[in-house]
Design an enzyme around this catalytic site. Structure first.
Site, mmCIF file in Angstrom:
data_model
loop_
_atom_site.group_PDB
_atom_site.id
_atom_site.type_symbol
_atom_site.label_atom_id
_atom_site.label_comp_id
_atom_site.label_asym_id
_atom_site.label_seq_id
_atom_site.Cartn_x
_atom_site.Cartn_y
_atom_site.Cartn_z
ATOM 1 N N CYS A 15 -11.604 -34.077 6.402
ATOM 2 C CA CYS A 15 -12.226 -32.747 6.329
ATOM 3 C C CYS A 15 -11.572 -31.876 7.393
ATOM 4 O O CYS A 15 -10.446 -32.174 7.837
ATOM 5 C CB CYS A 15 -13.745 -32.828 6.485
ATOM 6 S SG CYS A 15 -14.302 -33.471 8.077
ATOM 7 N N ASN A 18 -13.611 -33.331 11.285
ATOM 8 C CA ASN A 18 -13.883 -34.784 11.402
ATOM 9 C C ASN A 18 -15.144 -35.056 12.234
ATOM 10 O O ASN A 18 -15.220 -36.056 12.942
ATOM 11 C CB ASN A 18 -12.658 -35.534 11.972
ATOM 12 C CG ASN A 18 -12.728 -37.059 11.855
ATOM 13 O OD1 ASN A 18 -12.156 -37.769 12.670
ATOM 14 N ND2 ASN A 18 -13.413 -37.573 10.855
ATOM 15 N N CYS A 20 -18.412 -33.784 10.581
ATOM 16 C CA CYS A 20 -19.527 -33.726 9.618
ATOM 17 C C CYS A 20 -19.220 -34.497 8.335
ATOM 18 O O CYS A 20 -19.748 -35.588 8.108
ATOM 19 C CB CYS A 20 -19.877 -32.280 9.263
ATOM 20 S SG CYS A 20 -20.472 -31.290 10.651
ATOM 21 N N ARG A 21 -18.359 -33.933 7.473
ATOM 22 C CA ARG A 21 -18.195 -34.508 6.136
ATOM 23 C C ARG A 21 -17.413 -35.811 6.117
ATOM 24 O O ARG A 21 -17.861 -36.801 5.524
ATOM 25 C CB ARG A 21 -17.518 -33.487 5.206
ATOM 26 C CG ARG A 21 -18.386 -32.275 4.915
ATOM 27 C CD ARG A 21 -17.590 -31.144 4.320
ATOM 28 N NE ARG A 21 -16.655 -30.588 5.290
ATOM 29 C CZ ARG A 21 -15.734 -29.672 5.034
ATOM 30 N NH1 ARG A 21 -15.599 -29.221 3.790
ATOM 31 N NH2 ARG A 21 -14.956 -29.198 5.983
ATOM 32 N N SER A 22 -16.230 -35.830 6.748
ATOM 33 C CA SER A 22 -15.429 -37.068 6.633
ATOM 34 C C SER A 22 -16.025 -38.247 7.406
ATOM 35 O O SER A 22 -15.941 -39.377 6.920
ATOM 36 C CB SER A 22 -13.955 -36.829 6.951
ATOM 37 O OG SER A 22 -13.747 -36.401 8.266
ATOM 38 N N ASP A 131 -18.674 -27.365 3.438
ATOM 39 C CA ASP A 131 -18.817 -27.519 4.885
ATOM 40 C C ASP A 131 -20.259 -27.200 5.288
ATOM 41 O O ASP A 131 -20.724 -26.074 5.078
ATOM 42 C CB ASP A 131 -17.843 -26.527 5.541
ATOM 43 C CG ASP A 131 -17.795 -26.697 7.037
ATOM 44 O OD1 ASP A 131 -18.644 -27.422 7.591
ATOM 45 O OD2 ASP A 131 -16.901 -26.088 7.641
HETATM 46 P P1 4NP Z 1 -16.373 -30.858 9.079
HETATM 47 O O1 4NP Z 1 -17.266 -29.630 9.564
HETATM 48 O O2 4NP Z 1 -15.030 -30.292 8.687
HETATM 49 O O3 4NP Z 1 -17.157 -31.370 7.907
HETATM 50 O O4 4NP Z 1 -16.306 -31.830 10.241
HETATM 51 C C1 4NP Z 1 -16.864 -28.719 10.552
HETATM 52 C C2 4NP Z 1 -17.011 -29.038 11.869
HETATM 53 C C3 4NP Z 1 -16.684 -28.121 12.844
HETATM 54 C C4 4NP Z 1 -16.211 -26.885 12.473
HETATM 55 C C5 4NP Z 1 -16.030 -26.583 11.154
HETATM 56 C C6 4NP Z 1 -16.368 -27.493 10.196
HETATM 57 N N1 4NP Z 1 -15.896 -25.930 13.481
HETATM 58 O O5 4NP Z 1 -15.542 -24.812 13.108
HETATM 59 O O6 4NP Z 1 -16.011 -26.230 14.682
#
Ligand code: 4NP
Length: 161
Positions: A15, A18, A20-22, A131
């Site tokens: 993602c 790294n 939340c989703r992955s 996201d």
């Molecule tokens: P992820 O979510 O890609 O599912 O881990 C996010 C985590 C942090 C951010 C964006 C998306 N950020 O902008 O900090």
């Protein structure tokens, strides 16, 4: 999805951050793969490196743990050039992740990059795991719904190839 031409011995979930989703996909797949006695290697990574070394987001952890998943020993890292050689399947959560992976990956490994939701069976019209970072509880629950179904489909695929 068009069949891949090779057996799947390793999978990388990708993602943006790294956190939340992955890592959610990583935790869910880890548990399901162990239960299914799959020898598959797995990891997760982000296309960005701004959370390197961080444990999963507290909200991902809370929602995932309430469905019985273990989020221990997960630390954020970014995708590196060796990943394209080391993993048989590299699964993008959304189209931005997919495009970033295609940009970074040597042409001869492009076939390894797929959308994670290509393996979901209950969400035929959904291609992306949205996201959840800037949203509320519902977003984290929806991520888990998608991830659980795609992990089940991925395990069925791996077992039959
Ligand atoms: P992820 O979510 O890609 O599912 O881990 C996010 C985590 C942090 C951010 C964006 C998306 N950020 O902008 O900090």
């Amino acid at each position: 999805m068009k069949d891949l031409n090779h057996a799947i011995n390793s999978v990388l979930f990708v993602c943006l951050g790294n956190i939340c989703r992955s890592p959610t996909a990583h935790a869910v797949f880890r548990q399901k793969a162990i239960a299914a006695k799959l020898p598959t290697k797995y990891d997760s990574a982000g296309t960005a490196n701004y959370h390197s070394g961080a444990t999963p987001d507290k909200r991902s952890r809370k929602h995932g743990e309430s469905r019985g998943y273990d989020f221990s020993n997960l630390y954020a890292r970014s995708v590196n050039d060796n990943d394209f050689e080391d993993y048989d399947l590299i699964l993008a959560m959304d189209s931005a992740n997919y495009q970033d992976l295609i940009q970074q990956c040597p042409h001869y490994y492009h076939d390894k990059i797929k959308y994670f939701l290509d393996f979901a069976t209950d969400f035929p019209t959904v291609q992306e795991v949205p996201d959840p970072y800037y949203g509320g509880d519902k977003g984290f629950e929806y991520v888990l719904d998608l991830v659980e179904n795609a992990c089940d489909g991925l395990i069925t695929y791996i077992e039959s190839h």
